[in-house]
Design a protein around this motif. Structure first.
Motif, PDB file in Angstrom:
ATOM      1  N   MET A  33      -2.899  -0.783   9.836  1.00  0.00           N
ATOM      2  CA  MET A  33      -3.278  -0.063   8.626  1.00  0.00           C
ATOM      3  C   MET A  33      -2.088   0.761   8.127  1.00  0.00           C
ATOM      4  O   MET A  33      -1.791   0.805   6.943  1.00  0.00           O
ATOM      5  N   ASP A  34      -1.398   1.382   9.062  1.00  0.00           N
ATOM      6  CA  ASP A  34      -0.243   2.198   8.668  1.00  0.00           C
ATOM      7  C   ASP A  34       0.941   1.330   8.252  1.00  0.00           C
ATOM      8  O   ASP A  34       1.779   1.755   7.468  1.00  0.00           O
ATOM      9  N   GLU A  35       1.035   0.121   8.802  1.00  0.00           N
ATOM     10  CA  GLU A  35       2.176  -0.737   8.494  1.00  0.00           C
ATOM     11  C   GLU A  35       1.914  -1.668   7.309  1.00  0.00           C
ATOM     12  O   GLU A  35       2.823  -2.328   6.831  1.00  0.00           O
ATOM     13  N   SER A  36       0.665  -1.735   6.882  1.00  0.00           N
ATOM     14  CA  SER A  36       0.354  -2.564   5.708  1.00  0.00           C
ATOM     15  C   SER A  36       1.183  -2.054   4.535  1.00  0.00           C
ATOM     16  O   SER A  36       1.323  -0.849   4.345  1.00  0.00           O
ATOM     17  N   CYS A  37       1.723  -2.986   3.771  1.00  0.00           N
ATOM     18  CA  CYS A  37       2.558  -2.516   2.665  1.00  0.00           C
ATOM     19  C   CYS A  37       1.702  -1.924   1.565  1.00  0.00           C
ATOM     20  O   CYS A  37       2.165  -1.132   0.766  1.00  0.00           O
TER      21      CYS A  37
ATOM     22  N   LYS B  21       5.263   5.269  -0.897  1.00  0.00           N
ATOM     23  CA  LYS B  21       4.592   5.130   0.405  1.00  0.00           C
ATOM     24  C   LYS B  21       4.031   3.718   0.582  1.00  0.00           C
ATOM     25  O   LYS B  21       4.300   2.827  -0.218  1.00  0.00           O
ATOM     26  N   ARG B  22       3.259   3.544   1.643  1.00  0.00           N
ATOM     27  CA  ARG B  22       2.711   2.206   1.860  1.00  0.00           C
ATOM     28  C   ARG B  22       1.286   2.279   2.385  1.00  0.00           C
ATOM     29  O   ARG B  22       0.762   3.363   2.611  1.00  0.00           O
ATOM     30  N   GLY B  23       0.717   1.100   2.575  1.00  0.00           N
ATOM     31  CA  GLY B  23      -0.648   1.017   3.076  1.00  0.00           C
ATOM     32  C   GLY B  23      -1.605   1.770   2.174  1.00  0.00           C
ATOM     33  O   GLY B  23      -1.438   1.808   0.960  1.00  0.00           O
TER      34      GLY B  23
ATOM     35  N   ARG C  36      -0.392   4.274  -0.409  1.00  0.00           N
ATOM     36  CA  ARG C  36       0.429   3.834  -1.527  1.00  0.00           C
ATOM     37  C   ARG C  36      -0.042   4.475  -2.831  1.00  0.00           C
ATOM     38  O   ARG C  36      -1.236   4.604  -3.077  1.00  0.00           O
TER      39      ARG C  36
END
Ligand SMILES: Cc1cc2nc3c(=O)[nH]c(=O)nc-3n(C[C@H](O)[C@H](O)[C@H](O)COP(=O)(O)O)c2cc1C
Lengths: 612, 588
Positions: free
Chosen positions: A466-470, B149-151, B154
């Motif tokens: 979840m944290d690494e999902s772009c 940011k990401r995930g 974002r």
């Protein structure tokens, strides 16, 4: 400067003869990042100082700083050749002894040798260590014999002879050879490498690129650091085969040693005439550039990686059109994993048949895995494809720590599935893994024992993903958050019966509608645990209990007044003063204060603290 | 060539097209959110997934990105519907405030979501489709905004979350957003390019290409070159991409059309006294203090809120509204002395319409006294008094923001109490004043006006349709405030006057106009300068002044200014006057 393959051959011969004639000892010290972190560079310096102090001639002893030996858990490591004495967990104060005892007096130092945790036997020589015994180190073996910073060392073990050979072959013949070898992509997907090369070769375009995906974690790092030339050699062969003139190596910014060694290797290869213009007088030109990546997990995904090299954010795009057709800057691009590239010289040198004799029916050659978790021996291992999980965990890994019961092994990195005991005889190859609900992925193996809660473990990996999902596509960005939320509710004791169906639906949706492989594979930890460990979920939800005693909200610590001897140890160690009681009288835990850290449970000398 | 079977229809496979293109050509509907014809396919929202069947295996593919290869595609299968419902449920949880998502979800029979809303989400309407970022990058070549940011964290932002220096304020980001989640003013503190829509009274902005208003004549869009990015930045051109009949032509030039006409009817309308100049009522700075015309747009079905009264600050439907009469009307000290005549009636009507839409809402009316003259108006007013609107006699002294409410400070002159009333929205009825257009055209035509700028009629009672210049008539508020009934009546009268004028074979004028004695005139041009009607001109060749009999109003200015006495008033020649004087002073 080496002009052609004859000169290369002659140079290699020269080095080999010198080596054969050498009668002294070689101290091969692992200087991989792991061992360095444990002090390997200091030990290397001390060894050099000590040699000087004793005025030992290079004829007697020489020092070889090498890349990773694989047995990282035991670092800092050294192997003293030619006997292959294996010293581990070396401390700076051990150094004088190593020189005086082992080098000068030929005596083994007992405290530095390996003690097999399973058999409790002491083992002196590296080949006898069970961690190494069942491995087949086609790629990794050379790590112990070369200094990655010296191209001479690589040439000395036959390096670049595959390149010399390839340059005399027709490109199509090279591709045929790779196809025949049955090599499949080591980046996780397992696509037939030869096909990729062929597609790329068939594209009509003046500009093509090759890319080495070294974005991965431990395995990519140990190859980059330990044997960068093998990768470069593979890449030149690949470039020649498809007709590319420029290559990129994509390395994590956070691995400075890998970048340094790659840079050195590229520079020295250029000086030797192995890279650059008119390579070995073949008329073929090729250059390699290093591209530094941010180190995000997603940056390893091929389309994200290409975007990153192009200077954009590392975010995947749909891959219906393959990179072999439109990749880097919309040109045909051959992108292979670093380990895939490192396999190429071996195949060209030894031939496809030799290579294909190793491995299982549909997965050929060896595969490097990172083996960690609750096994006795951890580190990087190289095994023939098709080896069983049982062999890896119980032979190479030396079995479970403290004799605990094996529960599961996760294969393939954070989005890999968790495989239960009943599947221990599973063969480690692309297709069997897929069938078992996991992936080859990043070839990481994490072993879990009875003390691990499977719901909590699944939650851990979902949180990571979840944290690494772009965050580009809806299912991965939003779905994983929901999945994580449900798993949190279950481990917090707020699980409801319908949560199981919700998890199934989320898993289906995320797997089927995500844009890239990260999302498509992300549900694996949940799917596999729901399949193999459903009872654990049910116990969490229905009985509000965590069988493994991990989920804090579902456990309590109680002192058995019958057993308690009132030693006060638990009360003294309790970080929140939740334990009260008179000396020599049974103690009690106040559940309102207890934070369930479990220290009392661990320190109690009479096992009077129970976890329920 | 291979064949693509899409929902049973067989077409030629064409990998240069996407499945979405092919489906749309066939009239097959596939929902999209992140897709835009002018942008590269992105594939982020995933709502357009379709089922691809190839060698017996089904996979889901996004139609917007997937090439129309051979094989079979199903756009409405069970698998597709399951996936779309799944996506919509996730979107409902992450963008719960988006009406568009709710509507789309309803279409797929999704009425609620089992998933939780993430309270840390940056924006409760955004679905992260990226259209805003992509339009700024791909179309405008500016990239003032991007993803940060990401995930799940974002979000859309400018670099370092600071006001952007590069933002062109074009507003395309806001415009393409499918869920109304984006505000250009979040990226920049500079003036926003798309001008506020005049017709919508600034409640929304007007895109660079637009039609003035739905019933505009001619009903043709125009490009506003001052804000159009194609002209400013040599970018964009989306309108060209989307215009099916290919009617957009950037090479067209503005031009001024000239017409020769025989008569003019001036009907240039009115303005309201500007809110900005009413500081005690917030001076236009309190977003929820609006004028009656803005409220009129909020009530209109074709208006910016489709007829749902939503207040400008936060889009909330107001539960209480105060209506203020006589703002700057009948107020010679601060505004105008006259009664604006129509406000009492329309404000009572607006209060009534609001009450009918929001029966549980409260409507308050602050007035000095109510003047609802006109057919049926008084009766209407009496009805609203029954129990629809609370009338408070008093003129508010101040209006201030109070939290998310607006507070009206007033006195109730009937009870003598002072009042502080919190409401969600305040509607003002500012004085009616001549429109800027009226002021300009009256000046250009040298038509006389009164002290307020209303056009002067030839005779208030006897010739109320004619201006001071022959052939120029008036209708509506250019003259003074009046309601629609009166305006229509006056306009009909003006039209009749024009017809009367045109029905004669020759233009008949009173004979008392100027004439020039060409023997004496030297062409000095004094007369030309003085003539207010441009009716006398010096003929440069003959060097004598000539009178245009159709234009001359016989005012006598030329005669008075002529140094040589060449310009004279016909029938008022000196000797005629002298003769008259002699005759008049004769002894009988
Ligand atoms: C989330 C994600 C992370 C990945 N990370 C890596 C990586 O670190 N290294 C790698 O070689 N391939 C990685 N891959 C696989 C690549 O996309 C690609 O398939 C691979 O590099 C192709 O090389 P191969 O054919 O030699 O395996 C990753 C894929 C995904 C979906």
């Amino acid at each position: 400067m080496i002009k052609n393959s004859q000169q290369l051959n002659a140079f290699a011969k020269e080095i080999q003869t010198k080596k054969e004639k050498y009668k002294g000892k070689t101290i091969a010290i692992c200087n991989g990042s792991s061992c360095r972190a444990l002090g390997a560079d200091k030990i290397t310096q001390l060894i050099r100082d000590e040699i000087k102090k004793h005025n030992l001639d290079v004829d007697v002893v020489n020092v070889l700083t090498t890349g990773c030996h694989g047995f990282c858990e035991r670092g800092p490591l050294m192997i003293i050749q030619p006997e292959e004495i294996f010293y581990q967990k070396i401390k700076p104060e051990d150094v004088p002894e190593i020189i005086t005892e082992t080098i000068i007096d030929d005596r083994i130092i007992d405290k530095l040798i390996y003690n097999d945790p399973k058999t409790k036997k002491k083992i002196v020589y590296k080949p006898d260590i069970s961690f190494y015994k069942k491995q087949m180190r086609l790629l990794f073996e050379s790590n112990e014999h070369i200094n990655p910073k010296k191209i001479d060392d690589y040439i000395g073990i036959g390096g670049y002879s595959a390149l010399a050979k390839a340059l005399t072959m027709e490109p199509e013949a090279i591709i045929e050879e790779i196809l025949k070898a049955g090599l499949r992509g080591r980046g996780g997907g397992g696509f037939l490498t030869g096909w990729k090369w062929k597609f790329c070769r068939n594209e009509k375009n003046d500009t093509k690129y090759v890319i080495c995906n070294a974005a991965g974690a431990f395995i990519a790092r140990s190859i980059s650091e330990g044997n960068p030339h093998s990768v470069i050699e593979g890449m030149i062969i690949g470039a020649y085969a498809i007709g590319a003139y420029k290559g990129y190596i994509y390395v994590r910014h956070g691995y400075p040693l890998a970048i340094e060694n790659f840079n050195l290797a590229i520079e020295s290869a250029k000086e030797f005439g192995i890279l650059g213009q008119n390579i070995l007088e073949s008329g073929f030109d090729f250059e390699i550039v290093i591209s530094r990546g941010c180190g995000e997990f997603i940056a390893g995904e091929s389309s994200a990686l290409i975007a990153s090299i192009e200077g954009k954010a590392a975010i995947p795009r749909p891959k219906h059109i393959h990179a072999t057709e439109k990749g880097l800057w919309n040109r045909p691009t051959l992108l292979n994993n670093i380990e895939t590239w490192a396999n190429i010289p071996f195949i060209i040198n030894r031939g496809a048949d030799c290579y294909a004799s190793v491995g299982s029916e549909k997965s050929k050659g060896t595969k490097i895995f990172s083996l960690v978790g609750k096994v006795n021996s951890t580190g990087l291992i190289e095994v023939p494809m098709g080896i069983t999980l049982r062999e890896v965990i119980f032979d190479i890994g030396g079995g479970m720590i403290n004799g605990k019961k094996f529960k599961a092994v996760q294969i393939g990195g954070p989005s890999g599935g968790l495989v239960p005991e009943s599947l221990l005889d599973l063969h480690l190859d692309f297709d069997s893994l897929k069938e078992a609900g996991t992936i080859m992925g990043s070839s990481e193996m994490i072993v879990f024992d009875e003390d691990n809660c499977m719901v909590d473990t699944a939650k851990f990996f979902i949180k990571y993903l979840m944290d690494e999902s772009c965050g580009k596509c809806t299912p991965c960005r939003e779905g994983l958050v929901q999945m994580h939320d449900i798993l949190c509710q279950i481990t917090d004791g707020k699980g409801r019966e319908e949560h199981l169906d919700m998890l199934q639906e989320l898993a289906w949706g995320i797997a089927n509608t995500s844009l890239c492989q990260l999302g498509k594979s992300a549900p694996n930890p949940v799917l596999s645990t729901l399949k193999y460990f459903k009872d654990e979920y049910e116990t969490h939800i229905r009985d509000k209990k965590c069988p493994a005693g991990v989920c804090k909200a579902l456990i309590e610590y109680i002192i058995d007044s019958e057993k308690c001897i009132g030693c006060t140890l638990c009360a003294k160690r309790c970080p929140v003063n939740a334990i009260s009681g008179e000396k020599k009288n049974p103690h009690e835990i106040d559940p309102m204060i207890c934070i369930k850290c479990g220290i009392c449970y661990e320190v109690c000398p009479v096992n009077a603290v129970e976890r329920k | 060539m291979g064949k693509l079977i899409i929902d049973g229809l067989k077409v030629d496979a064409d990998p240069n097209k996407t499945v979405l293109d092919v489906a749309r050509d066939l009239g097959i509907e596939i929902p999209t959110l992140c897709h835009h014809k002018s942008l590269h396919p992105f594939g982020s929202c995933r709502i357009c997934v379709v089922e691809k069947i190839w060698k017996g295996e089904s996979t889901l593919q996004t139609a917007c990105t997937y090439p129309a290869w051979e094989g079979e595609i199903r756009t409405n299968s069970e698998m597709v519907l399951r996936a779309r419902k799944f996506i919509l449920k996730l979107m409902l949880a992450s963008a719960p405030e988006s009406e568009e998502i709710c509507k789309l979800a309803e279409k797929y029979q999704v009425f609620e979501t089992p998933y939780k809303h993430n309270p840390k989400k940056w924006n409760n309407k955004c679905i992260m489709c990226g259209l805003c970022v992509r339009v700024c990058d791909e179309i405008m070549n500016i990239s003032a905004i991007g993803f940060a940011k990401r995930g799940s964290e974002r979000y859309i932002a400018t670099p370092l979350d600071e006001y952007s220096e590069t933002c062109s304020t074009c507003g395309a980001c806001e415009f393409v957003c499918p869920t109304n989640a984006i505000n250009v003013s979040d990226w920049t503190d500079r003036e926003i390019k798309p001008h506020p829509s005049i017709f919508e009274r600034g409640l929304i902005s007007r895109p660079a290409v637009s039609v003035h208003f739905p019933q505009a004549v001619p009903n043709i869009p125009f490009i506003d070159k001052d804000v159009c990015m194609h002209f400013l930045n040599d970018s964009c051109g989306i309108c060209e991409d989307v215009c099916v009949p290919e009617a957009i032509d950037f090479k067209q030039k503005d031009k001024i059309e000239e017409f020769d006409v025989g008569a003019l009817v001036i009907a240039t309308g009115f303005d309201l006294y500007p809110l900005m100049e009413i500081p005690e009522y917030g001076g236009g700075k309190i977003p929820d203090v609006i004028d009656a015309l803005q409220f009129e747009r909020l009530l209109a079905a074709s208006g910016p809120t489709a007829g749902v009264v939503k207040r400008p600050s936060d889009g909330k439907i107001p539960e209480s509204v105060a209506f203020i009469h006589c703002v700057r009307s009948r107020d010679p000290e601060h505004g105008v002395a006259y009664c604006s005549k129509i406000c009492c009636t329309y404000l009572v009507k607006e209060a009534m319409l609001y009450k009918q839409a929001m029966p549980n809402g409260s409507a308050y009316s602050f007035y000095i006294d109510i003047r609802t003259g006109g057919k049926g108006y008084e009766e209407f007013y009496q009805r609203t008094k029954e129990d629809w609107v609370t009338f408070i006699r008093g003129k508010p002294a101040r209006i201030v923001q109070n939290g998310d409410k607006v507070q009206v400070w007033s006195a109730d002159t009937l009870s003598g109490e002072s009042i502080k009333l919190d409401v969600d929205l305040v509607v003002l009825a500012p004085a009616i004043i001549p429109s800027a257009g009226s002021v300009k055209i009256l000046k250009d035509l040298r038509l006389a006006t009164d002290e307020y700028g209303w056009i002067k009629e030839q005779h208030l009672k006897l010739r109320p349709l004619e201006s001071m210049i022959a052939g120029i008539f008036m209708a509506g508020m250019v003259q003074y405030p009046k309601d629609i009934t009166d305006s229509v009546a006056q306009a009909s009268g003006a039209a009749a006057k024009v017809l009367e004028l045109f029905s004669q074979p020759e233009l008949k004028r009173t004979p008392t106009i100027a004439s020039v004695d060409t023997e004496i005139c030297v062409g000095c041009g004094y007369c030309e300068e003085t003539c207010p009607y441009e009716a006398i001109k010096v003929d440069e060749r003959k060097k004598v002044a000539e009178v245009n009999a159709a234009l001359c109003e016989g005012c006598g200015a030329c005669a008075a200014s002529c140094p040589s006495g060449a310009a004279q008033h016909k029938n008022f020649f000196k000797d005629q006057i002298f003769a008259m004087v002699v005759e008049a002073t004769k002894d009988y």
